[in-house]
Write an enzyme that holds these catalytic residues in place. Structure first.
Site, PDB file in Angstrom:
ATOM      1  N   HIS A  49       0.873  -1.166   0.000  1.00 13.73           N
ATOM      2  CA  HIS A  49       0.000   0.000   0.000  1.00 13.73           C
ATOM      3  C   HIS A  49       0.914   1.221   0.000  1.00 13.73           C
ATOM      4  O   HIS A  49       1.864   1.278   0.781  1.00 13.73           O
ATOM      5  CB  HIS A  49      -0.875  -0.020   1.256  1.00 13.73           C
ATOM      6  CG  HIS A  49      -2.019   0.940   1.193  1.00 13.73           C
ATOM      7  ND1 HIS A  49      -1.840   2.296   1.154  1.00 13.73           N
ATOM      8  CD2 HIS A  49      -3.355   0.742   1.154  1.00 13.73           C
ATOM      9  CE1 HIS A  49      -3.025   2.889   1.096  1.00 13.73           C
ATOM     10  NE2 HIS A  49      -3.956   1.971   1.081  1.00 13.73           N
ATOM     11  N   ARG A  93      -6.038   9.515  -1.469  1.00 12.88           N
ATOM     12  CA  ARG A  93      -5.550   9.809  -2.828  1.00 12.88           C
ATOM     13  C   ARG A  93      -6.728   9.891  -3.790  1.00 12.88           C
ATOM     14  O   ARG A  93      -6.740  10.720  -4.694  1.00 12.88           O
ATOM     15  CB  ARG A  93      -4.551   8.748  -3.290  1.00 12.88           C
ATOM     16  CG  ARG A  93      -3.188   8.909  -2.650  1.00 12.88           C
ATOM     17  CD  ARG A  93      -2.214   7.880  -3.174  1.00 12.88           C
ATOM     18  NE  ARG A  93      -2.590   6.529  -2.802  1.00 12.88           N
ATOM     19  CZ  ARG A  93      -2.892   5.556  -3.636  1.00 12.88           C
ATOM     20  NH1 ARG A  93      -2.851   5.761  -4.939  1.00 12.88           N
ATOM     21  NH2 ARG A  93      -3.241   4.367  -3.210  1.00 12.88           N
TER      22      ARG A  93
END
Ligand code: FAD
Length: 573
Positions: free
Chosen positions: A236, A258
């Site tokens: 991640h 994001r």
């Protein structure tokens, strides 16, 4: 050794284990069902840690075909397409079940429909969520439903070996340690579900819960089962980086940050993602993780050695409201996510690889079923954020239904191989028969080795170095004992057992990563940076012969394009 019997034994109480328990009970109420779990039911595992949410094609403008294409393309065409289709088509039903039958309540739009947010690598905003701590809602409601039913629980019971029949033709049950007392417990079962949830905790930075040490995968390897896609470890991109003296380092800051427009900045405070991918910060996890790693290697890192994540430009009040859990987590470590910058580093998050299994969750060992993160094939070379909890709940439910049917139709009590039971006990007893040593040092060497040489960027020399180090660590561990021989809640003993499993599975990852001489999805070889032709895609399988890690057997199998071929799309047919 204590001996128990149950019709269906479920190992693990994450999304896969609890869905399986509920579905099996509903399908066959007369059967006895036992959930054995290393921690406390509802309080352990990664499903509880799910932040961002759950992918399901609910919206009228979205479609199962679109979700499928995103999954296949995200997985770099390595997925088992039939399993991927099951995932996307059943996810819709499972979300409805979670809300309408099990009591979950997800965030909603003003018109009352379920709100779905953006997640990276997807062409539609389809991630169902409860704020930014979705897993707590899911696992609490599932646990309540299990508690309310006639389902046995063996909590703080750690499974240590899958025990077969004397002629090895089916599973007879599972050997456990009752962690509270140290007593060995053999549970004989007509069907067993492996749902212990993988978890790449062999890397320096990692996100999964501490109870996850690849136990299921290690037990499967020792039992002679075949795993696939083990080289595919997902990092991640945004693990919290708060120094080495806090266990918060490595924990994940969710992808929705994001997705919502967060920026990544290097140590010079410059945005860099556009140089790596047109989608910038919304590119898939593999691409963003590699870009961050490259920026870290290029020098100019943040004080703790990573990059920055900033949301400031989106408005601090909005960020505080939309990402309350993440803002609080960062504040605990002294970072202002809403109005400032947070240091982040790629962190090992998920294993796409796992046990080879069939669409009904059965495996090559009769009576043994597998679901969730212990399995391989659904995600191919890379998992989309939001497809993880969908995977565990979809296949957990299928496994519950299938085990109920199997036990009714052909499940019989089988006598265990008593020699195998004694052998498994002797293996677990090893550290009590050795001089005390430094288990923590072995762990630290393992974490550094996997991060440096079998991590985000790999090459032949590093992989060869890792092979050597892992073999040495295996020997060192086997020669290392403990100061105390008290078995009750002896956490050093459990650390030893965790490490034994992590080293074995690390060796499987290292071997599969060496075998794949191309770059694809989560697997990047700097000595083979190009991806091979998609039409010739093959997946790597690994198994150990005679239960020993020195005798790994690897093979390549062609991917069956059973639904769609590379270059085609279900959306344009
Ligand atoms: C921080 C974090 C955030 C995430 N966010 C998302 C997200 O937003 N969306 C998404 O789709 N996915 C997300 N994931 C991935 C997701 O959590 C997993 O894909 C999924 O929940 C795995 O479910 P599972 O049931 O297979 O395993 P788990 O939920 O991990 O459950 C495994 C169970 O097995 C037990 N166990 C382990 N070893 C043994 C043993 N030896 N004996 C008995 N029991 C054992 C554990 O205690 C646990 O109860 C996230 C993961 C993490 C770590």
């Amino acid at each position: 050794m204590r001996r128990l019997q149950t019709d269906i034994l479920i190992l693990g109480s994450g999304g896969a284990g609890l869905f399986a328990a509920l579905h099996a009970k509903q399908a066959a109420p007369e059967l006895s069902i036992t959930v054995a779990v290393k921690g406390l039911l509802g309080k352990c595992g990664c499903t509880r840690m799910v932040q961002g949410g759950y992918n399901a094609a609910l919206a009228a403008e979205d479609s199962i075909e679109r979700h499928f294409m995103d999954t296949i393309e995200g997985g770099a065409w390595l997925s088992d397409q039939d399993l991927a289709w099951t995932l996307v088509s059943s996810a819709v039903e499972r979300v409805r079940e979670l809300e309408n039958e099990l009591g979950c309540l997800f965030d909603r739009n003003a018109d009352g429909t379920i709100h779905q947010k953006a997640f990276a690598g997807q062409t539609f905003d389809r991630t169902v969520h409860k704020g930014d701590l979705t897993g707590i809602e899911i696992i609490n409601r599932l646990a309540e439903q299990v508690w309310a039913r006639d389902i046995e629980r063996l909590e703080e019971h750690r499974a240590i070996a899958l025990i077969k029949t004397p002629d090895n033709d089916a599973i007879a049950g599972v050997l456990h340690i009752d962690m509270r007392t140290g007593e060995y417990v053999f549970v004989q079962a007509r069907a067993v579900l492996l749902a212990t949830g993988g978890g790449p905790t062999m890397y320096e930075y990692h996100t999964p819960s501490g109870d996850k040490s690849c136990d299921g995968l290690a037990m499967a390897l020792r039992a002679g089962l075949t795993l696939r896609d083990m080289e595919m470890v997902q990092f991640h991109p945004t693990g919290l980086l708060a120094g080495s003296d806090t266990r918060m380092t490595g924990t994940v800051l969710e992808e929705g940050l994001r997705g919502a427009g967060g920026y990544l900045l290097n140590g010079a405070r410059e945005r860099f993602m556009q140089q790596y991918d047109a989608r910038a910060e919304r590119a898939t996890r593999d691409i963003v993780s590699r870009a961050i790693f490259a920026e870290m290697r290029a020098g100019n890192p943040t004080p703790n050695g990573g990059v920055y994540l900033t949301m400031n430009h989106l408005g601090a009040d909005h960020v505080r409201e939309a990402f309350k859990g993440m803002v609080e987590r960062c504040a605990d470590c002294g970072f202002d996510l809403a109005g400032g910058m947070v240091e982040v580093v790629p962190t090992a998050h998920y294993m796409m690889g796992g046990v080879l299994f069939n669409g009904d969750c059965s495996t090559s060992l009769p009576g043994l079923f597998a679901a969730g993160e212990d399995t391989g094939g659904v995600h191919g070379a890379n998992r989309l954020g939001g497809n993880g909890v969908a995977n565990s709940t979809v296949f957990g439910a299928i496994a519950g239904d299938a085990m109920a049917a199997w036990v009714r139709a052909e499940g019989a009590w089988r006598a265990p191989d008593e020699d195998a039971l004694q052998h498994a006990v002797a293996e677990a007893e090893q550290p009590f028969n050795r001089a005390a040593g430094d288990v923590e040092q072995i762990r630290e060497t393992l974490l550094a080795c996997m991060w440096e040489d079998v991590g985000i960027v790999r090459n032949e020399a590093g992989l060869a170095r890792a092979a050597q180090v892992l073999a040495e660590l295996d020997d060192q561990l086997k020669a290392t004992g403990m100061a105390s021989d008290d078995r009750a809640f002896n956490l050093t003993w459990h650390d030893w057992l965790n490490l034994s499993n992590l080293i074995l599975v690390s060796r499987a990852i290292q071997r599969a990563a060496t075998e794949r001489r191309e770059s694809r999805g989560a697997h990047f070889r700097e000595d083979f940076p190009e991806r091979g032709p998609l039409e010739k895609s093959s997946y790597v399988t690994v198994r150990v012969k005679n239960g020993t890690a020195d005798q790994f057997e690897l093979a390549e199998q062609p991917v069956k394009f059973s639904i769609i071929r590379p270059g085609e799309s279900l959306l344009t047919r």
